[in-house]
Design a protein around this motif. Structure first.
Motif, PDB file in Angstrom:
ATOM      1  N   ALA C  41      -4.586   7.654   4.732  1.00  0.00           N
ATOM      2  CA  ALA C  41      -4.959   8.324   3.484  1.00  0.00           C
ATOM      3  C   ALA C  41      -6.455   8.185   3.247  1.00  0.00           C
ATOM      4  O   ALA C  41      -7.134   9.136   2.843  1.00  0.00           O
ATOM      5  CB  ALA C  41      -4.176   7.736   2.319  1.00  0.00           C
ATOM      6  N   GLN C  45      -9.470  11.205   3.152  1.00  0.00           N
ATOM      7  CA  GLN C  45     -10.261  11.448   1.946  1.00  0.00           C
ATOM      8  C   GLN C  45     -11.743  11.203   2.138  1.00  0.00           C
ATOM      9  O   GLN C  45     -12.574  11.969   1.696  1.00  0.00           O
ATOM     10  CB  GLN C  45      -9.783  10.524   0.806  1.00  0.00           C
ATOM     11  CG  GLN C  45      -8.402  10.810   0.301  1.00  0.00           C
ATOM     12  CD  GLN C  45      -8.382  12.025  -0.592  1.00  0.00           C
ATOM     13  OE1 GLN C  45      -7.578  12.920  -0.408  1.00  0.00           O
ATOM     14  NE2 GLN C  45      -9.283  12.082  -1.543  1.00  0.00           N
ATOM     15  N   ALA C  46     -12.031  10.056   2.794  1.00  0.00           N
ATOM     16  CA  ALA C  46     -13.425   9.597   2.808  1.00  0.00           C
ATOM     17  C   ALA C  46     -14.226  10.245   3.921  1.00  0.00           C
ATOM     18  O   ALA C  46     -13.685  10.890   4.801  1.00  0.00           O
ATOM     19  CB  ALA C  46     -13.447   8.072   2.960  1.00  0.00           C
ATOM     20  N   ARG C 107      -2.826  10.611   8.849  1.00  0.00           N
ATOM     21  CA  ARG C 107      -3.982  11.482   8.595  1.00  0.00           C
ATOM     22  C   ARG C 107      -3.648  12.918   8.980  1.00  0.00           C
ATOM     23  O   ARG C 107      -3.933  13.853   8.230  1.00  0.00           O
ATOM     24  CB  ARG C 107      -5.186  10.993   9.374  1.00  0.00           C
ATOM     25  CG  ARG C 107      -6.426  11.803   9.082  1.00  0.00           C
ATOM     26  CD  ARG C 107      -7.613  11.131   9.663  1.00  0.00           C
ATOM     27  NE  ARG C 107      -7.652  11.364  11.107  1.00  0.00           N
ATOM     28  CZ  ARG C 107      -8.641  11.930  11.747  1.00  0.00           C
ATOM     29  NH1 ARG C 107      -9.667  12.347  11.070  1.00  0.00           N
ATOM     30  NH2 ARG C 107      -8.608  12.063  13.037  1.00  0.00           N
ATOM     31  N   GLU C 111      -3.684  16.031   6.424  1.00  0.00           N
ATOM     32  CA  GLU C 111      -4.581  17.162   6.667  1.00  0.00           C
ATOM     33  C   GLU C 111      -3.826  18.449   6.932  1.00  0.00           C
ATOM     34  O   GLU C 111      -4.377  19.539   6.833  1.00  0.00           O
ATOM     35  CB  GLU C 111      -5.523  16.839   7.829  1.00  0.00           C
ATOM     36  CG  GLU C 111      -6.600  15.840   7.428  1.00  0.00           C
ATOM     37  CD  GLU C 111      -7.533  15.493   8.565  1.00  0.00           C
ATOM     38  OE1 GLU C 111      -7.295  15.979   9.695  1.00  0.00           O
ATOM     39  OE2 GLU C 111      -8.478  14.739   8.332  1.00  0.00           O
ATOM     40  N   ARG C 118      -2.998  21.865  -2.581  1.00  0.00           N
ATOM     41  CA  ARG C 118      -3.391  20.725  -3.401  1.00  0.00           C
ATOM     42  C   ARG C 118      -4.209  21.188  -4.599  1.00  0.00           C
ATOM     43  O   ARG C 118      -4.067  20.677  -5.705  1.00  0.00           O
ATOM     44  CB  ARG C 118      -4.183  19.736  -2.556  1.00  0.00           C
ATOM     45  CG  ARG C 118      -3.440  19.343  -1.285  1.00  0.00           C
ATOM     46  CD  ARG C 118      -4.132  18.258  -0.520  1.00  0.00           C
ATOM     47  NE  ARG C 118      -4.212  17.054  -1.336  1.00  0.00           N
ATOM     48  CZ  ARG C 118      -4.894  15.965  -0.968  1.00  0.00           C
ATOM     49  NH1 ARG C 118      -5.541  15.967   0.177  1.00  0.00           N
ATOM     50  NH2 ARG C 118      -4.926  14.917  -1.732  1.00  0.00           N
ATOM     51  N   TRP C 128      -4.573  13.125  -9.540  1.00  0.00           N
ATOM     52  CA  TRP C 128      -4.630  12.897  -8.100  1.00  0.00           C
ATOM     53  C   TRP C 128      -3.366  12.204  -7.635  1.00  0.00           C
ATOM     54  O   TRP C 128      -2.795  12.532  -6.600  1.00  0.00           O
ATOM     55  CB  TRP C 128      -5.861  12.047  -7.786  1.00  0.00           C
ATOM     56  CG  TRP C 128      -6.062  11.811  -6.316  1.00  0.00           C
ATOM     57  CD1 TRP C 128      -6.733  12.604  -5.451  1.00  0.00           C
ATOM     58  CD2 TRP C 128      -5.582  10.702  -5.545  1.00  0.00           C
ATOM     59  NE1 TRP C 128      -6.708  12.059  -4.188  1.00  0.00           N
ATOM     60  CE2 TRP C 128      -6.009  10.896  -4.217  1.00  0.00           C
ATOM     61  CE3 TRP C 128      -4.834   9.559  -5.839  1.00  0.00           C
ATOM     62  CZ2 TRP C 128      -5.714  10.005  -3.195  1.00  0.00           C
ATOM     63  CZ3 TRP C 128      -4.536   8.668  -4.819  1.00  0.00           C
ATOM     64  CH2 TRP C 128      -4.982   8.894  -3.502  1.00  0.00           C
ATOM     65  N   MET C 132      -0.491  13.657  -5.143  1.00  0.00           N
ATOM     66  CA  MET C 132      -0.118  12.905  -3.947  1.00  0.00           C
ATOM     67  C   MET C 132       1.383  12.699  -3.874  1.00  0.00           C
ATOM     68  O   MET C 132       2.038  12.986  -2.891  1.00  0.00           O
ATOM     69  CB  MET C 132      -0.789  11.531  -3.971  1.00  0.00           C
ATOM     70  CG  MET C 132      -2.049  11.452  -3.150  1.00  0.00           C
ATOM     71  SD  MET C 132      -1.698  11.531  -1.393  1.00  0.00           S
ATOM     72  CE  MET C 132      -3.277  11.969  -0.761  1.00  0.00           C
ATOM     73  N   THR C 136       1.590  16.482  -2.036  1.00  0.00           N
ATOM     74  CA  THR C 136       0.959  16.235  -0.740  1.00  0.00           C
ATOM     75  C   THR C 136       1.812  15.363   0.162  1.00  0.00           C
ATOM     76  O   THR C 136       2.114  15.729   1.302  1.00  0.00           O
ATOM     77  CB  THR C 136      -0.426  15.588  -0.924  1.00  0.00           C
ATOM     78  OG1 THR C 136      -1.188  16.411  -1.794  1.00  0.00           O
ATOM     79  CG2 THR C 136      -1.138  15.470   0.401  1.00  0.00           C
TER      80      THR C 136
END
Lengths: 219, 221, 217
Positions: C41, C45-46, C107, C111, C118, C128, C132, C136
């Motif tokens: 996760a 995101q990052a 991941r 993705e 989303r 968020w 999730m 998601t």
């Protein structure tokens, strides 16, 4: 039905009427349940017939271009002459270049098919079949999968071949083309020839009502 | 904190030996991949055939390779075959085990790839007068390899990693084997195996890089 | 006709080994999945830069043979005076190993959820967390599950390697029997069958799920 050397026969008819199957029966890709198909005296579906040899004499171009994606245009066309006919590379290249120029792809030799338009890929398929120097050419709705603006270039190639005296059987929806180019037109319905005659006969004075009905809708 | 002095210089001194071991590791991995691919193509074809025997043998190979540990497969080659009078040395047992494993996994990859290639490609090839074998070799198989390339690259990395299992059957010549020999003599387990870990990492990265280059060269279309 | 010295006790011994295999698998998959989900996760995101150290560590876990990792970990805990039993070393390393692969699976799953979906969820006012939990992750799960099942089975097979640390799991149990009974082929086949019987049904189930979900899309 019999087709003589140098003749151009067009086959028209509704979808599912069996037109395409007829072509794949002629070169032995499809089995037949009854009757007989002979090419130059060879019975196609005889167990002793060498189908590979037969297919060297019959060129067929399909609705899907079936370009071999991992080979360049030139390699696509030289593959069969080199591997099936055992031709040397330079001789195969020579023939391939000649055929590709003939169909207007002389400048695309080292391009991969993925870079070509549909019309160009189809013309490459035609050159690929011609490179084997077949005696007969079969065309199975070769323009049906193309965008309208690309249809013309492929039909022009077919016209050229017809004018040069190639024996051709074309399955097509292009009525104007059929009218202009054919020596004879066959109307297919429910898996057999419903009516066959010269373009003038079929298009102007069809004998059977079904033929007339089809032409009214198709036009 | 650590009641232990690290003797890294010993590890560095042993580097040449370990590099030779790395060569053996790569050798085994490469050979296992080559034969694995050959078998995998044959197995994939058998799985698509209508012959019951061919299909049965091929399926058995694939399912056994994928549902049992690689270590078990190597043990089978080393200890199990002995019952049939076939006594494989550690090197041969390792190679046989890894090849068996490679073939099983890649056969599934190839089978999926073959299903993704339209039948019309074969039809076009046959229409040009090619026989079925020639049609497969020149038209279908190249496309199959192109589709299968990323999984094949992963399999190659796994093959390299699997060679370390040679330790368990007493192989002393590959990277892991050499490291173990040094370990047993000096008891500097951590230093030597840390060095081995670095070498394995570098080999794995080299394989991935090499694969990227090969793909760039071969699959220009 | 067919004679074996295998007794019921021996079979129980094998069963015990299988139990150890399954126990280690369960622990490794549990912790590995939790870690992998967190890491996956995060990576989804990052930025790649912020994730670089983690990415490197996970990459190493996937590029060094598991056997070497186990040996190293064992040597390290001995040097550091941690006093871990081989079982703990095995569970820790296998958990980390599992998390490395699980990260990529999670991941990939996240993705695979289209950004527009989303965005639609957030536009409806969801936080968020709500996005999730309700949109998601359920969608990501469908994509990730077949891969995760494959990973679980892979870990189960990889537990065989812990025999090197002296743990009596299934394969080691079989080797002990072989030494005593001298019937290597029969016992190996038996053990292979046990692995197969554990793995095959789950693999088929995973394949069937994958197919069913693909048809529904």
């Amino acid at each position: 039905m019999s087709v003589n050397k140098g003749e151009v026969v067009t086959i028209i008819g509704g979808s599912g009427s069996g037109k395409s199957t007829l072509l794949t029966c002629i070169n032995g890709l499809e089995p037949i349940q009854g009757g007989k198909i002979t090419v130059d005296g060879t019975v196609v579906h005889h167990p002793e017939t060498d189908l590979n040899k037969l297919r060297q004499k019959i060129g067929i171009v399909f609705q899907q271009f079936n370009a071999f994606p991992h080979l360049t245009v030139l390699e696509n066309v030289t593959l069969a002459p080199r591997k099936v006919l055992g031709m040397a590379r330079d001789k195969a290249d020579e023939i391939a270049i000649k055929q590709l120029s003939h169909v207007g792809l002389g400048d695309k030799l080292s391009v991969y098919p993925s870079r070509l338009s549909g019309g160009q890929q189809q013309r490459m398929a035609i050159a690929r079949a011609l490179a084997m120097s077949p005696d007969y050419m079969l065309f199975d709705e070769v323009t049906s999968a193309l965008d309208p603006q690309l249809v013309g270039e492929v039909l022009d190639t077919l016209r050229l071949l017809a004018a040069e005296g190639m024996t051709m059987i074309c399955v097509t929806h292009e009525m104007r083309f059929a009218r202009e180019v054919s020596d004879r037109v066959a109307f297919f319905k429910d898996g057999h020839i419903h009516e066959i005659g010269t373009p003038a006969q079929i298009f102007e004075q069809p004998e059977k009502p079904e033929t007339a009905a089809f032409l009214k809708v198709a036009h | 904190m650590f009641n232990y002095t690290f003797h890294w210089h010993q590890a560095f001194q042993a580097l040449p030996q370990m590099l030779w071991g790395a060569l053996i590791t790569i050798e085994v991995a490469v050979i296992s991949m080559i034969f694995g691919i050959i078998f995998a193509v044959l197995i994939a074809l058998c799985r698509l055939s209508h012959n019951r025997v061919a299909y049965g043998v091929a399926t058995a190979w694939v399912e056994m390779a994928r549902n049992t540990p690689a270590l078990f497969q190597i043990y089978m080659a080393h200890f199990g075959l002995g019952a049939f009078g076939i006594h494989l040395s550690p090197w041969w047992a390792l190679l046989a085990g890894i090849t068996f494993n490679n073939a099983g996994y890649m056969a599934e990859t190839f089978r999926g790839a073959l299903r993704a290639i339209p039948a019309t490609q074969t039809r076009a090839a046959l229409s040009l007068g090619m026989g079925p074998l020639r049609a497969f070799w020149s038209v279908v198989m190249p496309q199959m390899f192109r589709i299968s390339f990323p999984p094949m690259t992963n399999q190659m990395v796994w093959a390299v990693l699997m060679t370390s299992l040679g330790l368990t059957v007493g192989l002393a010549s590959d990277l892991a084997g050499v490291t173990q020999e040094l370990n047993v003599r000096t008891f500097r387990t951590f230093e030597f195996f840390a060095m081995a870990a670095v070498l394995y990492y570098l080999i794995a990265k080299a394989v991935m890089l090499g694969a990227r280059l090969v793909a760039w060269r071969l699959f220009r279309y | 006709m067919f004679h074996t010295a295998l007794t019921l006790n021996d079979l129980l011994f094998l069963a015990k080994g299988a139990g150890v295999t399954l126990a280690i698998t369960a622990i490794a998959v549990l912790f590995g999945t939790v870690l992998g989900t967190v890491f996956g996760a995060l990576k989804a995101q990052a930025s790649a830069l912020a994730m670089a150290p983690l990415t490197f560590v996970l990459d190493v876990l996937r590029s060094v043979p598991l056997l070497i990792q186990l040996i190293l970990a064992n040597a390290f805990q001995s040097i550091a005076g941690l006093g871990w039993s081989p079982f703990i070393v095995a569970c820790v390393m296998l958990s980390l190993y599992t998390s490395a692969y699980c990260t990529e699976i999670v991941r990939g799953g996240i993705e695979a959820v289209p950004a527009v979906t989303r965005r639609a969820a957030r536009s409806l006012g969801m936080t968020w967390g709500q996005d999730m939990a309700n949109v998601t992750l359920p969608m990501a799960l469908r994509v990730a599950l077949p891969g995760w099942i494959g990973l679980t089975l892979g870990v189960m097979k990889d537990t065989a390697l812990v025999l090197w640390l002296g743990i009596i799991e299934l394969l080691r149990s079989s080797q002990i029997l072989v030494t005593r009974l001298q019937e290597p082929l029969f016992i190996l086949i038996l053990v292979g069958a046990i692995y197969f019987l554990i793995s095959f049904p789950i693999a088929r189930l995973g394949g069937r799920l994958e197919q069913r979900w693909r048809e529904n899309d």
